[in-house]
Design a protein around this motif. Structure first.
Motif, PDB file in Angstrom:
ATOM      1  N   THR A 199       0.817  -1.206   0.000  1.00  0.00           N
ATOM      2  CA  THR A 199       0.000   0.000   0.000  1.00  0.00           C
ATOM      3  C   THR A 199       0.856   1.264   0.000  1.00  0.00           C
ATOM      4  O   THR A 199       0.339   2.365  -0.165  1.00  0.00           O
ATOM      5  N   GLU A 200       2.155   1.080   0.192  1.00  0.00           N
ATOM      6  CA  GLU A 200       3.054   2.244   0.190  1.00  0.00           C
ATOM      7  C   GLU A 200       4.374   1.822  -0.422  1.00  0.00           C
ATOM      8  O   GLU A 200       4.943   0.791  -0.073  1.00  0.00           O
ATOM      9  N   TRP A 201       4.854   2.625  -1.356  1.00  0.00           N
ATOM     10  CA  TRP A 201       6.048   2.260  -2.113  1.00  0.00           C
ATOM     11  C   TRP A 201       6.882   3.489  -2.384  1.00  0.00           C
ATOM     12  O   TRP A 201       6.367   4.559  -2.716  1.00  0.00           O
ATOM     13  N   ALA A 202       8.190   3.371  -2.256  1.00  0.00           N
ATOM     14  CA  ALA A 202       9.124   4.422  -2.668  1.00  0.00           C
ATOM     15  C   ALA A 202      10.050   3.809  -3.699  1.00  0.00           C
ATOM     16  O   ALA A 202      10.621   2.750  -3.478  1.00  0.00           O
ATOM     17  N   SER A 203      10.196   4.473  -4.839  1.00  0.00           N
ATOM     18  CA  SER A 203      10.957   3.884  -5.938  1.00  0.00           C
ATOM     19  C   SER A 203      12.454   3.913  -5.712  1.00  0.00           C
ATOM     20  O   SER A 203      13.208   3.311  -6.447  1.00  0.00           O
ATOM     21  N   SER A 204      12.892   4.610  -4.678  1.00  0.00           N
ATOM     22  CA  SER A 204      14.309   4.621  -4.339  1.00  0.00           C
ATOM     23  C   SER A 204      14.427   4.567  -2.830  1.00  0.00           C
ATOM     24  O   SER A 204      13.478   4.888  -2.117  1.00  0.00           O
ATOM     25  N   PRO A 205      15.576   4.140  -2.288  1.00  0.00           N
ATOM     26  CA  PRO A 205      15.722   4.032  -0.843  1.00  0.00           C
ATOM     27  C   PRO A 205      15.407   5.342  -0.145  1.00  0.00           C
ATOM     28  O   PRO A 205      15.773   6.425  -0.603  1.00  0.00           O
ATOM     29  N   ALA A 206      14.734   5.241   1.000  1.00  0.00           N
ATOM     30  CA  ALA A 206      14.352   6.444   1.740  1.00  0.00           C
ATOM     31  C   ALA A 206      15.571   7.158   2.307  1.00  0.00           C
ATOM     32  O   ALA A 206      15.578   8.358   2.485  1.00  0.00           O
TER      33      ALA A 206
END
Length: 329
Positions: A199-206
């Motif tokens: 349900t939550e995604w970041a395309s690069s490391p936070a």
């Protein structure tokens, strides 16, 4: 007559087994890391007793380097005109909808599929998965190892094009059906696990600046990510109704609705130590399936390590107490 054509029915069929049918899936990818992409996908739809209904295959343009071409054989030129994942997501969903996802090393296939759907801002219609490696172990099959080719040989299935998604899915469908019938005849439970769509995604490391690399070793891609050492001492185990404290060792097991690495990044940013395994020093295990017989949950129960689900953990992350050395300073 092949196993796919043999439609003899085991009777009586266990009432506890899924009635909605199965989607036998194989995906080929650019690698195994979090930001790797699917380059091809295949689905064999089976009915509740493992009979093949139909099959589907597609190439997918990963919008990046195709990765181990020497494994899957799909070059940039071949993939250039292929559809993007959002273009095939609806058809993929129609093949998966309402069925148990079956794959060889299902955690990997499911993770890659869930991430592609999350990037496309869609939700994969999968609620349960079944790993044929786990099923083989439940059945006690006399296999030298748990490679797909070994399972295929055991059941007399001819593998024509290894690491071709369509052929691998066909091979697995042919091997799954006798496995399913053997389990039914012997009253073996199916190792079904819950799937939690991202349900939550970041395309690069936070956390920027963290080194990432994928390297090829032998027959597999292995993602590598090093985190800086936790600067706080371990204050011990988490206690119910008390806040987490900086330095606590936290381990994760199973699917999470927030992308795992994003959740781990948040834990690190809060001052927690993210552990890759469970030991007597582990402060807390986070899992949405505490009854699953994974190595981490088994060890946590044996050590008396506290266990909480993802929702409770994300609430605890909002108010992490400072480390003892900071509190005394």
């Amino acid at each position: 007559m092949t196993m796919l054509d043999d439609r003899t029915t085991a009777a009586p069929w266990p009432t506890a087994y899924p009635t909605q049918g199965y989607a036998v899936v194989d995906v080929e990818t650019t690698g195994l890391a979090r930001d790797d992409r699917i380059v091809s996908a295949a689905v064999y739809r089976l009915d509740a007793q493992g009979n093949v209904e139909d099959h589907w295959y597609t190439l997918v343009n990963p919008e990046r380097d195709p990765g181990p071409v020497w494994i899957h054989g799909l070059t940039s030129d071949v993939l250039e005109g292929a559809p993007l994942f959002p273009d095939v997501a609806a058809e993929f969903s129609a093949r998966l909808d309402g069925r148990v996802l079956v794959a060889h090393n299902a955690m990997f296939d499911w993770s890659m599929i869930a991430r592609e759907y999350a990037r496309a801002e869609r939700t994969a219609p999968v609620r349960q998965r079944l790993c044929t490696i786990a099923l083989s172990k439940e059945l006690g099959l006399p296999l030298a190892n748990f490679k797909l080719e070994t399972l295929a040989t055991h059941f007399g299935v001819v593998q024509r094009r290894a690491h071709n998604a369509l052929d691998d899915a066909r091979v697995l469908a042919e091997a799954f059906r006798p496995s399913l019938h053997a389990a039914a005849e012997r009253g073996v439970r199916l190792p079904l696990l819950e799937c939690r769509p991202l349900t939550e995604w970041a395309s690069s490391p936070a956390a920027p600046g963290v080194p990432r690399q994928s390297s090829y070793h032998g027959n597999s891609w292995r993602p590598s990510r090093k985190r800086p050492a936790c600067p706080y001492p371990n204050p011990g185990r988490y206690e119910t109704d008390k806040p987490l404290k900086q330095g606590m060792r936290v381990a994760f097991s199973g699917d999470t609705s927030i992308d795992r690495e994003l959740l781990e990044d948040r834990a690190v940013e809060a001052g927690l130590h993210v552990a890759t395994s469970v030991s007597r020093l582990t402060s807390l295990l986070v899992t949405n399936d505490p009854d699953a017989a994974t190595s981490k949950t088994v060890k946590a129960r044996s050590f008396g390590t506290p266990i909480v689900d993802e929702a409770a953990f994300t609430q605890l992350l909002r108010d992490v107490a400072p480390a003892d050395e900071q509190a005394d300073g």
